[in-house]
Design a protein around this motif. Sequence first.
Motif, mmCIF file in Angstrom:
data_model
loop_
_atom_site.group_PDB
_atom_site.id
_atom_site.type_symbol
_atom_site.label_atom_id
_atom_site.label_comp_id
_atom_site.label_asym_id
_atom_site.label_seq_id
_atom_site.Cartn_x
_atom_site.Cartn_y
_atom_site.Cartn_z
ATOM 1 N N TRP A 150 2.296 -19.117 8.185
ATOM 2 C CA TRP A 150 1.753 -17.803 7.862
ATOM 3 C C TRP A 150 2.840 -16.855 7.389
ATOM 4 O O TRP A 150 4.034 -17.074 7.606
ATOM 5 N N CYS A 151 2.397 -15.789 6.770
ATOM 6 C CA CYS A 151 3.258 -14.658 6.422
ATOM 7 C C CYS A 151 2.637 -13.401 7.016
ATOM 8 O O CYS A 151 1.466 -13.393 7.403
ATOM 9 N N ARG A 152 3.426 -12.345 7.076
ATOM 10 C CA ARG A 152 2.914 -11.057 7.545
ATOM 11 C C ARG A 152 3.373 -9.935 6.629
ATOM 12 O O ARG A 152 4.489 -9.958 6.104
ATOM 13 N N ALA A 153 2.480 -8.981 6.442
ATOM 14 C CA ALA A 153 2.801 -7.714 5.806
ATOM 15 C C ALA A 153 2.765 -6.679 6.915
ATOM 16 O O ALA A 153 1.691 -6.370 7.451
ATOM 17 N N VAL A 154 3.938 -6.181 7.292
ATOM 18 C CA VAL A 154 4.074 -5.297 8.451
ATOM 19 C C VAL A 154 4.272 -3.866 7.964
ATOM 20 O O VAL A 154 5.121 -3.605 7.106
ATOM 21 N N TRP A 155 3.513 -2.931 8.519
ATOM 22 C CA TRP A 155 3.610 -1.544 8.084
ATOM 23 C C TRP A 155 4.734 -0.830 8.811
ATOM 24 O O TRP A 155 4.846 -0.901 10.040
ATOM 25 N N LEU A 156 5.570 -0.147 8.042
ATOM 26 C CA LEU A 156 6.704 0.599 8.583
ATOM 27 C C LEU A 156 6.457 2.096 8.433
ATOM 28 O O LEU A 156 5.830 2.530 7.470
ATOM 29 N N SER A 174 0.866 -1.173 0.000
ATOM 30 C CA SER A 174 0.000 0.000 0.000
ATOM 31 C C SER A 174 0.903 1.222 0.000
ATOM 32 O O SER A 174 2.111 1.101 0.244
ATOM 33 N N PRO A 175 0.379 2.401 -0.309
ATOM 34 C CA PRO A 175 1.226 3.599 -0.244
ATOM 35 C C PRO A 175 1.931 3.695 1.101
ATOM 36 O O PRO A 175 1.291 3.664 2.158
ATOM 37 N N GLY A 176 3.251 3.792 1.070
ATOM 38 C CA GLY A 176 4.059 3.748 2.279
ATOM 39 C C GLY A 176 5.057 2.611 2.190
ATOM 40 O O GLY A 176 5.467 2.192 1.098
ATOM 41 N N LEU A 177 5.453 2.073 3.332
ATOM 42 C CA LEU A 177 6.446 1.000 3.400
ATOM 43 C C LEU A 177 5.799 -0.245 3.992
ATOM 44 O O LEU A 177 5.157 -0.172 5.043
ATOM 45 N N THR A 178 5.997 -1.385 3.338
ATOM 46 C CA THR A 178 5.423 -2.655 3.807
ATOM 47 C C THR A 178 6.514 -3.713 3.819
ATOM 48 O O THR A 178 7.095 -4.034 2.780
ATOM 49 N N LEU A 179 6.799 -4.263 4.981
ATOM 50 C CA LEU A 179 7.813 -5.307 5.144
ATOM 51 C C LEU A 179 7.124 -6.659 5.217
ATOM 52 O O LEU A 179 6.124 -6.818 5.916
ATOM 53 N N TYR A 180 7.687 -7.658 4.516
ATOM 54 C CA TYR A 180 7.115 -9.004 4.519
ATOM 55 C C TYR A 180 8.034 -9.954 5.285
ATOM 56 O O TYR A 180 9.260 -9.911 5.148
ATOM 57 N N ALA A 181 7.426 -10.811 6.086
ATOM 58 C CA ALA A 181 8.172 -11.803 6.855
ATOM 59 C C ALA A 181 7.306 -13.049 6.994
ATOM 60 O O ALA A 181 6.106 -13.021 6.708
ATOM 61 N N ALA A 182 7.917 -14.143 7.448
ATOM 62 C CA ALA A 182 7.216 -15.420 7.520
ATOM 63 C C ALA A 182 7.434 -16.084 8.864
ATOM 64 O O ALA A 182 8.371 -15.758 9.607
#
Length: 257
Positions: A213-219, A55-63
């Motif tokens: 699972w995975c995660r999309a984390v907002w930074l 999404s507009p901004g920063l998105t970090l992905y982790a598992a």
Amino acid sequence: MILDAGARTCAETGLRLLPVEGDRMFRVAPTRYNAISAPARTGTEPRHQWGRFDSPGLTLYAAQTPETAYAEVLSPFKRPLGADDPLAADARAIGMSRDDFLEVIADEWAASSFMGVGAVPASWRHDRGMCVIHAEPGGWWIDVDHPDTISSLEVAMEALLVEEGVTTLTTAVLEGENRRITTTVGELLRRVELDDGTRARGLQFHSKHGGAWCRAVWLPGPGDGWSADLTALSPDRILVSDEALARACERFRIRAF
């Protein structure tokens, strides 16, 4: 559905929430960047180039596990089903087996040249590390795959879904390649206010490759006054002998050099 003793459904939005309990996540990332970083999305770039829930901004992905973290980034190296082997003709032309030919070019070709040929060059491993990221306890993840969340999204996104030819929102759509839909999910959920007056810290969802699972984390961006409350250890080198890497490669029928 992701089961969690502390999970609840938001009374204001209908979204399913999972408590952030300080667990660890795994991420494969280039070592030239900070482990807790992500490309900035301004909203002007073509969305088909974005990550699944960007999404507009920063998105970090982790598992949840190293194996799932590898699977998420190794999928472009798989050979497409039913496709001709793009290296077989080149190998035959110089009188070599495909495996021998791969050995020769593994240290010479860039990673982009290996996409879709069933092999991962050594340069790919050398440029990346396995990062362990810890989330400080507090706040919520939104469980994207939960029926409550899907029902809420279906109402909120009805016009877009109909425009995109989707008659019912399912996990198949959320795991699909229509970035107009999935990035809209990310954008919508990033800015929603929950019933406790807070905003979620990110999304939790099943890997489309199966497993964990995975995660999309907002930074936060450079001008933001909030913290993602994440910490990261120094990345570990990625070795061919890594068992999680070997399992991911075996399942994808690819070879890592």
